[in-house]
Design a protein around this motif. Structure first.
Motif, PDB file in Angstrom:
ATOM      1  N   ASN A   1       0.839  -1.194   0.000  1.00  0.00           N
ATOM      2  CA  ASN A   1       0.000   0.000   0.000  1.00  0.00           C
ATOM      3  C   ASN A   1       0.874   1.242   0.000  1.00  0.00           C
ATOM      4  N   GLY A   2       0.436   2.242  -0.710  1.00  0.00           N
ATOM      5  CA  GLY A   2       1.227   3.454  -0.833  1.00  0.00           C
ATOM      6  C   GLY A   2       1.334   4.224   0.469  1.00  0.00           C
ATOM      7  N   HIS A   3       2.346   5.071   0.537  1.00  0.00           N
ATOM      8  CA  HIS A   3       2.508   5.934   1.697  1.00  0.00           C
ATOM      9  C   HIS A   3       1.464   7.046   1.683  1.00  0.00           C
ATOM     10  N   PHE A   4       0.998   7.419   0.496  1.00  0.00           N
ATOM     11  CA  PHE A   4      -0.117   8.346   0.334  1.00  0.00           C
ATOM     12  C   PHE A   4      -1.109   7.736  -0.646  1.00  0.00           C
ATOM     13  N   VAL A   5      -2.389   8.003  -0.431  1.00  0.00           N
ATOM     14  CA  VAL A   5      -3.441   7.604  -1.367  1.00  0.00           C
ATOM     15  C   VAL A   5      -4.142   8.871  -1.835  1.00  0.00           C
ATOM     16  N   VAL A   6      -4.154   9.088  -3.149  1.00  0.00           N
ATOM     17  CA  VAL A   6      -4.771  10.267  -3.754  1.00  0.00           C
ATOM     18  C   VAL A   6      -6.086   9.827  -4.390  1.00  0.00           C
ATOM     19  N   GLN A   7      -7.181  10.424  -3.946  1.00  0.00           N
ATOM     20  CA  GLN A   7      -8.510  10.079  -4.443  1.00  0.00           C
ATOM     21  C   GLN A   7      -9.335  11.346  -4.636  1.00  0.00           C
ATOM     22  N   THR A   8     -10.447  11.193  -5.362  1.00  0.00           N
ATOM     23  CA  THR A   8     -11.414  12.277  -5.523  1.00  0.00           C
ATOM     24  C   THR A   8     -12.710  11.877  -4.841  1.00  0.00           C
ATOM     25  N   THR A   9     -13.540  12.878  -4.591  1.00  0.00           N
ATOM     26  CA  THR A   9     -14.842  12.588  -3.988  1.00  0.00           C
ATOM     27  C   THR A   9     -15.781  11.959  -5.005  1.00  0.00           C
ATOM     28  N   ALA A  10     -15.505  12.152  -6.297  1.00  0.00           N
ATOM     29  CA  ALA A  10     -16.343  11.567  -7.339  1.00  0.00           C
ATOM     30  C   ALA A  10     -16.021  10.084  -7.499  1.00  0.00           C
ATOM     31  N   ASP A  11     -16.747   9.434  -8.388  1.00  0.00           N
ATOM     32  CA  ASP A  11     -16.577   8.006  -8.612  1.00  0.00           C
ATOM     33  C   ASP A  11     -15.407   7.772  -9.569  1.00  0.00           C
ATOM     34  N   GLY A  12     -14.191   7.946  -9.066  1.00  0.00           N
ATOM     35  CA  GLY A  12     -13.005   7.742  -9.879  1.00  0.00           C
ATOM     36  C   GLY A  12     -12.696   8.933 -10.770  1.00  0.00           C
ATOM     37  N   PHE A  13     -11.594   8.851 -11.502  1.00  0.00           N
ATOM     38  CA  PHE A  13     -11.178   9.915 -12.425  1.00  0.00           C
ATOM     39  C   PHE A  13     -10.444   9.262 -13.592  1.00  0.00           C
ATOM     40  N   ASP A  14     -10.659   9.831 -14.794  1.00  0.00           N
ATOM     41  CA  ASP A  14     -10.124   9.211 -16.004  1.00  0.00           C
ATOM     42  C   ASP A  14      -8.779   9.769 -16.438  1.00  0.00           C
ATOM     43  N   ASP A  15      -8.303  10.845 -15.826  1.00  0.00           N
ATOM     44  CA  ASP A  15      -6.999  11.416 -16.200  1.00  0.00           C
ATOM     45  C   ASP A  15      -5.913  10.944 -15.243  1.00  0.00           C
ATOM     46  N   TYR A  16      -5.997   9.681 -14.839  1.00  0.00           N
ATOM     47  CA  TYR A  16      -5.048   9.191 -13.838  1.00  0.00           C
ATOM     48  C   TYR A  16      -3.624   9.126 -14.354  1.00  0.00           C
ATOM     49  N   ASP A  17      -3.440   8.963 -15.668  1.00  0.00           N
ATOM     50  CA  ASP A  17      -2.076   8.964 -16.197  1.00  0.00           C
ATOM     51  C   ASP A  17      -1.415  10.328 -15.998  1.00  0.00           C
ATOM     52  N   ASP A  18      -2.185  11.403 -16.206  1.00  0.00           N
ATOM     53  CA  ASP A  18      -1.653  12.752 -15.981  1.00  0.00           C
ATOM     54  C   ASP A  18      -1.399  12.986 -14.501  1.00  0.00           C
ATOM     55  N   VAL A  19      -2.280  12.466 -13.637  1.00  0.00           N
ATOM     56  CA  VAL A  19      -2.080  12.604 -12.193  1.00  0.00           C
ATOM     57  C   VAL A  19      -0.810  11.885 -11.756  1.00  0.00           C
ATOM     58  N   VAL A  20      -0.582  10.693 -12.288  1.00  0.00           N
ATOM     59  CA  VAL A  20       0.632   9.943 -11.961  1.00  0.00           C
ATOM     60  C   VAL A  20       1.870  10.712 -12.409  1.00  0.00           C
ATOM     61  N   ARG A  21       1.825  11.280 -13.593  1.00  0.00           N
ATOM     62  CA  ARG A  21       2.980  12.034 -14.108  1.00  0.00           C
ATOM     63  C   ARG A  21       3.272  13.242 -13.218  1.00  0.00           C
ATOM     64  N   ARG A  22       2.241  13.940 -12.801  1.00  0.00           N
ATOM     65  CA  ARG A  22       2.443  15.103 -11.935  1.00  0.00           C
ATOM     66  C   ARG A  22       3.018  14.698 -10.577  1.00  0.00           C
ATOM     67  N   LEU A  23       2.474  13.621  -9.995  1.00  0.00           N
ATOM     68  CA  LEU A  23       2.930  13.193  -8.676  1.00  0.00           C
ATOM     69  C   LEU A  23       4.366  12.691  -8.706  1.00  0.00           C
ATOM     70  N   GLU A  24       4.737  11.965  -9.753  1.00  0.00           N
ATOM     71  CA  GLU A  24       6.113  11.444  -9.834  1.00  0.00           C
ATOM     72  C   GLU A  24       7.123  12.551 -10.087  1.00  0.00           C
ATOM     73  N   GLY A  25       6.664  13.742 -10.459  1.00  0.00           N
ATOM     74  CA  GLY A  25       7.566  14.876 -10.626  1.00  0.00           C
ATOM     75  C   GLY A  25       7.870  15.613  -9.339  1.00  0.00           C
ATOM     76  N   VAL A  26       7.213  15.237  -8.241  1.00  0.00           N
ATOM     77  CA  VAL A  26       7.450  15.886  -6.952  1.00  0.00           C
ATOM     78  C   VAL A  26       8.725  15.326  -6.330  1.00  0.00           C
ATOM     79  N   GLU A  27       9.540  16.202  -5.774  1.00  0.00           N
ATOM     80  CA  GLU A  27      10.786  15.776  -5.133  1.00  0.00           C
ATOM     81  C   GLU A  27      10.486  14.911  -3.913  1.00  0.00           C
ATOM     82  N   GLY A  28      11.145  13.786  -3.811  1.00  0.00           N
ATOM     83  CA  GLY A  28      10.936  12.863  -2.702  1.00  0.00           C
ATOM     84  C   GLY A  28       9.994  11.728  -3.021  1.00  0.00           C
ATOM     85  N   VAL A  29       9.335  11.765  -4.183  1.00  0.00           N
ATOM     86  CA  VAL A  29       8.419  10.699  -4.591  1.00  0.00           C
ATOM     87  C   VAL A  29       9.179   9.679  -5.427  1.00  0.00           C
ATOM     88  N   ARG A  30       9.094   8.417  -5.052  1.00  0.00           N
ATOM     89  CA  ARG A  30       9.764   7.357  -5.810  1.00  0.00           C
ATOM     90  C   ARG A  30       8.932   6.971  -7.029  1.00  0.00           C
TER      91      ARG A  30
END
Length: 453
Positions: A76-105
């Motif tokens: 399980n991840g150290h952080f879980v990112v979710q929306t209040t809606a029933d899922g989100f379809d731009d998860y590839d863009d969300v992953v790209r943004r999150l992996e660009g943060v310093e300290g994220v593996r």
């Protein structure tokens, strides 16, 4: 010239060889002092057991926490990112943004839901999780935990991965079929039709945690998205909406399917330092998300574990405290028995400080010896605790620390040097304090009263 007065000869200084000799002599009981000797031996055993028990118990609890933390955060991840809606379809863009943060593996999108799994023997509730082959390559604990089968061509396998305990419960082996039933299926005019999916078992994994080996079913990402209806059919850009008389082919050509993810798990370099990471992750996203960390999700569990460690340390420290009271009792008896000897020492020039140090060294020698023996015994036991547990279980034919209750297939142990030092200092401190009152009584003994005994 007048002769200078003779200089009085000084007695032996503090902690001299004389004081050590007398203290050592009092440790060796004579025939008529056997009862006091027995109490001293029992006191020594009490200190040994107290120190050893504290070291073993704290090491096992440290091992539990380390293993649980490693395995829980390994899946399980150290952080879980979710929306209040029933899922989100731009998860590839969300992953790209999150992996660009310093300290994220790395970050992993997933689809998750609950279902009923049935096999050849029985049925049980399970957690179904969909992950892609690219995400699977990042989860080393899951990838290396495959006991049967393999993860090759996972995205196109159209099969499932289940834990070894779940396979035993369902009565299925590698290649057998399992059926997954989800009550939230396809809506119809007559109500909701349960979604049913039958697929082969391609992987049987064994992570070592019954919680995961007995309740998790992994599916390819797109397979899980279709099963849980985590998608939305959107009109293609520049295409008009088909009319009411349009054929199925025209409708399919006008729409494209956008698949959704339940959330994204984020793995950071240092899971213990997550204080400022939440703000960095939120700042990297283009809209508000709900971000929870592993400490929030497991707060009750790890808080209870920490409280249990503190309570166990306090309770087991009472063993050393009882042994310290035994030191007081044995020294009081020794002082009462050695009254004439103390009087003779005082008349020969021994100071009250010398008497205080002699009896303090006598009692502290018991505490020091017991602490050292307990340290050796505790460290050896803690290092070999799993082998000892297995041997005792086999000899008595009983299950000690069953994995179903303790979430571990083996009894872990991790010796913390700081805690071992704390236990040793606690033992030495209590046993030293226990010697002060009897030694003070011996130093205040009146030589005349001692000679009259």
């Amino acid at each position: 010239m007048t002769a200078s007065p003779p200089i009085a000869a000084k007695g032996p200084g503090p902690f001299s060889r004389f004081e050590f000799l007398v203290a050592g002599r009092y440790l060796r009981a004579r025939r008529k002092e056997k009862f006091a000797s027995v109490i001293a031996i029992l006191t020594l055993v009490g200190v040994v057991l107290g120190v050893a028990t504290l070291i073993v118990v704290m090491s096992v609890m440290n091992g539990f926490r380390t293993e649980l933390l490693g395995k829980i955060l390994g899946l399980n991840g150290h952080f879980v990112v979710q929306t209040t809606a029933d899922g989100f379809d731009d998860y590839d863009d969300v992953v790209r943004r999150l992996e660009g943060v310093e300290g994220v593996r790395y970050a992993i999108p997933y689809v998750e839901g609950q279902a009923l799994a049935s096999g050849n023997a029985s049925a049980t509730g399970v957690v179904v999780r969909g992950i892609s082959e690219a995400s699977l390559a990042k989860l080393q604990l899951l990838r290396d935990g495959a006991a049967l089968g393999g993860w090759d061509q996972w995205d196109g396998s159209q099969g499932a991965a289940i834990g070894q305990r779940l396979s035993e419960r369902l009565g299925v082996a590698l290649g057998d079929q399992i059926t997954i039933i989800n009550p939230n299926g396809t809506p119809t005019p007559f109500g909701m039709t349960p979604a049913e999916l039958t697929l082969p078992v391609n992987v049987i994994f064994n992570i070592g945690m019954p919680e995961y080996d007995g309740f998790y079913v992994y599916l390819p990402m797109q397979e899980a998205q279709v099963y849980f209806r985590m998608f939305e059919d959107k009109l293609k850009p520049g295409v008009q909406m088909p009319g009411v008389m349009a054929t199925d082919e025209e409708i399919d050509a006008a729409y494209e399917r956008a698949y959704k993810a339940s959330g994204v798990e984020v793995f950071v370099a240092d899971p213990d330092q997550i204080g400022g990471m939440r703000e960095k992750l939120q700042a990297a996203l283009d809209r508000p998300f709900t971000i929870t960390d592993w400490q929030q999700r497991n707060a009750t569990f790890f808080s209870a574990l920490q409280v249990e460690r503190v309570v166990m340390f306090v309770i087991l420290s009472l063993i050393i405290l009882v042994a310290a009271f035994n030191i007081i009792a044995s020294l009081v008896m020794l002082v009462k028995d050695k009254g004439p000897d103390i009087a003779v020492l005082r008349t020969m020039g021994a100071t009250r400080g010398a008497i205080l140090r002699i009896f303090s060294m006598t009692g502290f020698a018991i505490g020091l010896s017991g602490t050292f023996l307990g340290l050796v015994l505790g460290v050896v036991f803690a290092i070999n605790v799993e082998a000892i547990r297995s041997t005792v279980s086999n000899l008595l034919n009983i299950s000690i620390f069953p994995p179903e209750l303790f979430l571990m297939s083996a009894l872990p142990s991790r010796i913390d040097t700081g805690e071992v030092v704390l236990v040793v200092l606690l033992s030495l401190g209590l046993t030293f304090l226990a010697t002060l009152y009897p030694a003070w009584r011996a130093a205040r003994l009146d030589p005349i009263e001692g000679l009259n005994q």
